[in-house]
Design a protein around this motif. Structure first.
Motif, mmCIF file in Angstrom:
data_model
loop_
_atom_site.group_PDB
_atom_site.id
_atom_site.type_symbol
_atom_site.label_atom_id
_atom_site.label_comp_id
_atom_site.label_asym_id
_atom_site.label_seq_id
_atom_site.Cartn_x
_atom_site.Cartn_y
_atom_site.Cartn_z
ATOM 1 N N LEU A 134 -1.619 33.915 61.993
ATOM 2 C CA LEU A 134 -2.234 34.666 60.902
ATOM 3 C C LEU A 134 -2.879 33.725 59.893
ATOM 4 N N ARG A 135 -2.239 32.589 59.642
ATOM 5 C CA ARG A 135 -2.846 31.602 58.738
ATOM 6 C C ARG A 135 -4.158 31.083 59.307
ATOM 7 N N ARG A 136 -4.140 30.756 60.574
ATOM 8 C CA ARG A 136 -5.355 30.216 61.198
ATOM 9 C C ARG A 136 -6.484 31.241 61.216
ATOM 10 N N GLN A 137 -6.127 32.502 61.284
ATOM 11 C CA GLN A 137 -7.137 33.564 61.276
ATOM 12 C C GLN A 137 -7.498 34.004 59.857
ATOM 13 N N ARG A 138 -6.923 33.311 58.880
ATOM 14 C CA ARG A 138 -7.258 33.499 57.462
ATOM 15 C C ARG A 138 -6.885 34.870 56.909
ATOM 16 N N PHE A 139 -5.763 35.411 57.377
ATOM 17 C CA PHE A 139 -5.190 36.581 56.728
ATOM 18 C C PHE A 139 -4.683 36.153 55.358
ATOM 19 N N ARG A 140 -4.476 37.115 54.459
ATOM 20 C CA ARG A 140 -3.918 36.803 53.143
ATOM 21 C C ARG A 140 -2.395 36.705 53.298
ATOM 22 N N VAL A 141 -1.944 35.583 53.815
ATOM 23 C CA VAL A 141 -0.528 35.372 54.103
ATOM 24 C C VAL A 141 0.182 34.792 52.880
ATOM 25 N N THR A 142 1.346 35.352 52.562
ATOM 26 C CA THR A 142 2.212 34.775 51.543
ATOM 27 C C THR A 142 3.586 34.536 52.168
ATOM 28 N N VAL A 143 4.346 33.621 51.597
ATOM 29 C CA VAL A 143 5.673 33.272 52.117
ATOM 30 C C VAL A 143 6.724 33.711 51.101
ATOM 31 N N ASN A 144 7.796 34.348 51.602
ATOM 32 C CA ASN A 144 8.807 34.929 50.723
ATOM 33 C C ASN A 144 10.208 34.774 51.308
ATOM 34 N N THR A 145 11.206 35.140 50.505
ATOM 35 C CA THR A 145 12.600 34.942 50.879
ATOM 36 C C THR A 145 13.289 36.213 51.362
ATOM 37 N N SER A 146 12.897 37.349 50.848
ATOM 38 C CA SER A 146 13.506 38.653 51.101
ATOM 39 C C SER A 146 14.918 38.727 50.519
ATOM 40 N N SER A 147 15.904 38.095 51.160
ATOM 41 C CA SER A 147 17.298 38.183 50.702
ATOM 42 C C SER A 147 17.923 36.798 50.754
ATOM 43 N N ARG A 148 17.923 36.107 49.621
ATOM 44 C CA ARG A 148 18.294 34.692 49.612
ATOM 45 C C ARG A 148 19.738 34.442 50.033
ATOM 46 N N THR A 149 20.662 35.239 49.534
ATOM 47 C CA THR A 149 22.070 35.011 49.869
ATOM 48 C C THR A 149 22.377 35.434 51.291
ATOM 49 N N ILE A 150 21.925 36.609 51.659
ATOM 50 C CA ILE A 150 22.253 37.126 52.979
ATOM 51 C C ILE A 150 21.605 36.280 54.070
ATOM 52 N N SER A 151 20.393 35.798 53.830
ATOM 53 C CA SER A 151 19.724 34.945 54.817
ATOM 54 C C SER A 151 19.941 33.455 54.559
ATOM 55 N N GLN A 152 20.722 33.131 53.505
ATOM 56 C CA GLN A 152 21.024 31.721 53.206
ATOM 57 C C GLN A 152 19.736 30.908 53.099
ATOM 58 N N THR A 153 18.810 31.400 52.270
ATOM 59 C CA THR A 153 17.510 30.751 52.194
ATOM 60 C C THR A 153 17.052 30.629 50.743
ATOM 61 N N SER A 154 15.897 30.021 50.565
ATOM 62 C CA SER A 154 15.247 29.850 49.260
ATOM 63 C C SER A 154 13.780 29.597 49.555
ATOM 64 N N MET A 155 12.948 29.585 48.526
ATOM 65 C CA MET A 155 11.553 29.257 48.760
ATOM 66 C C MET A 155 11.399 27.818 49.244
ATOM 67 N N THR A 156 12.219 26.914 48.726
ATOM 68 C CA THR A 156 12.185 25.530 49.216
ATOM 69 C C THR A 156 12.548 25.479 50.691
ATOM 70 N N ALA A 157 13.578 26.219 51.077
ATOM 71 C CA ALA A 157 13.986 26.231 52.481
ATOM 72 C C ALA A 157 12.902 26.835 53.368
ATOM 73 N N GLU A 158 12.284 27.936 52.910
ATOM 74 C CA GLU A 158 11.232 28.566 53.715
ATOM 75 C C GLU A 158 10.074 27.591 53.943
ATOM 76 N N PHE A 159 9.594 26.975 52.865
ATOM 77 C CA PHE A 159 8.472 26.043 52.987
ATOM 78 C C PHE A 159 8.851 24.807 53.817
ATOM 79 N N THR A 160 10.056 24.306 53.626
ATOM 80 C CA THR A 160 10.479 23.114 54.363
ATOM 81 C C THR A 160 10.555 23.392 55.856
#
Length: 380
Positions: free
Chosen positions: A287-313
């Motif tokens: 989707l990025r390569r096709q230039r969709f308006r893509v954004t990156v998000n966490t949804s549920s940080r505790t339940i998925s054990q994630t963060s924006m830093t983790a998603e990007f990394t």
């Protein structure tokens, strides 16, 4: 493209548009709330064990199973004090992670089991966001949080929640959201709520293309008039990718791309709910390569054990993304925020772009000096 480690990613400004408040509560807070109220429904009152229980959601395999992790959390968030606390902590946690703008989601009707009115739910959360901003500023972090009010697909209160969202538009609520299990609960069940939002010149995002396919996305856009798609992962079903990497878009995919409809993509959550088997199989890079308006998000940080830093990394590790790609995702998100154009532009031009430009210069300078150190010394 150069892969980025977590330390570099954390200091970059980030924007999150899809973050559920009840999915990001600190385990320590849940344990303390359970102790204070005598609640016995937590699987453990040991913080480490409770964190592990949430982490097990990574193997849930379906959206419905994943959502069961929310039950004890919602049970504990039935007072104004609890709601204000978790909103404050969410802002502090996001700010510490380098987030400069956040739209947080909450379903008010889920927090009325012990007598709170939906207005009281909203007011408690907004108060918590304001406290979080003030405390974050004292710690040297500038963050701008806003609230999205979510109606549940399986309930019949969406019009009430839509009206509630519009009533609080001047106090920090920036939009209306529809979430919950997609299968069997199409967004068209909530047309009156969506029509009210549109007639009030307000903002609408709908979870679509997560637990169900293209028809859910089509209805969210063409019947309900969604401004953004929560997840939207299954739009990839309408894209044929050839072996040489070229892609042919179907009519719906082309419409979503060409109309610049933002996709609130949540890669880690999508793996955990079984939308994709692993990060490598996620369509975000296509989707990025096709230039969709893509954004990156966490949804549920505790339940998925994630963060924006983790998603990007993790995206950097999997797809080789560097500063330019992460800047692109971040600017996309800020462009798609449900706040005024002037405020979006200010954050892009005064906060986001300068920080990413500094990081590029820092990286190039560091690479130059590392290269110079490797040159043989001639003694001159």
């Amino acid at each position: 493209m150069t892969q980025l480690d977590a330390a570099r990613v954390r200091r970059l400004p980030k924007v999150v548009l899809h973050d559920h408040l009840d999915g990001g509560v600190r385990p320590q807070t849940l344990v303390e709330l359970a102790h204070d109220t005598g609640y016995t429904g937590l699987p453990s009152t040991n913080v480490t064990e409770l964190s592990s229980w949430f982490a097990a959601a990574a193997h849930a395999g379906s959206l419905e199973n994943y959502l069961t992790r929310f039950t004890p959390v919602v049970d504990l968030l039935q007072s104004s004090a609890a709601l204000e606390r978790i909103a404050t902590e969410a802002v502090l946690d996001l700010a510490a992670d380098g987030v400069v703008y956040a739209e947080l989601k909450i379903a008010p009707e889920q927090h009325t089991q012990r007598g709170l009115a939906v207005d009281e739910v909203v007011e408690a959360v907004l108060a918590g966001l304001n406290v979080g901003v003030a405390r974050a500023r004292l710690r040297g972090h500038e963050i701008h949080p806003r609230l999205l009010l979510t109606a549940l697909r399986q309930a019949a209160t969406s019009t009430e929640i839509a009206r509630l969202a519009v009533r609080y538009r001047e106090a920090g609520v920036v939009g209306f959201d529809i979430a919950g299990p997609e299968a069997g609960y199409p967004p068209t069940r909530h047309l009156s709520a969506c029509e009210h939002v549109r007639q009030e010149n307000f903002n609408l995002t709908i979870h679509a293309g997560e637990g169900f396919g293209l028809s859910s996305i089509w209805e969210a856009i063409q019947w309900c008039g969604a401004d953004r798609l929560g997840h939207g992962t299954r739009i990839a079903d309408d894209i044929a990718v050839a072996e040489d990497g070229s892609a042919k878009l179907g009519q719906l995919a082309a419409y979503v791309r060409d109309k610049r409809i933002p996709l609130e993509m949540c890669p880690t959550s999508n793996v955990h709910t079984g939308v994709v088997p692993n990060l490598a199989a996620h369509p975000i890079d296509t989707l990025r390569r096709q230039r969709f308006r893509v954004t990156v998000n966490t949804s549920s940080r505790t339940i998925s054990q994630t963060s924006m830093t983790a998603e990007f990394t993790e995206l950097s590790r999997e797809f080789g993304y560097g500063v330019d790609e992460l800047s692109w995702f971040t600017v996309n998100a800020m462009k798609s925020a449900f706040i005024g154009h002037d405020e979006r532009l200010r954050l892009i031009n005064e906060v986001i772009k300068p920080a990413y430009a500094r990081e590029r210069i820092s990286h190039v300078s560091g690479a130059f000096f590392r290269m110079e150190d490797a040159w043989p010394h001639t003694g001159r």
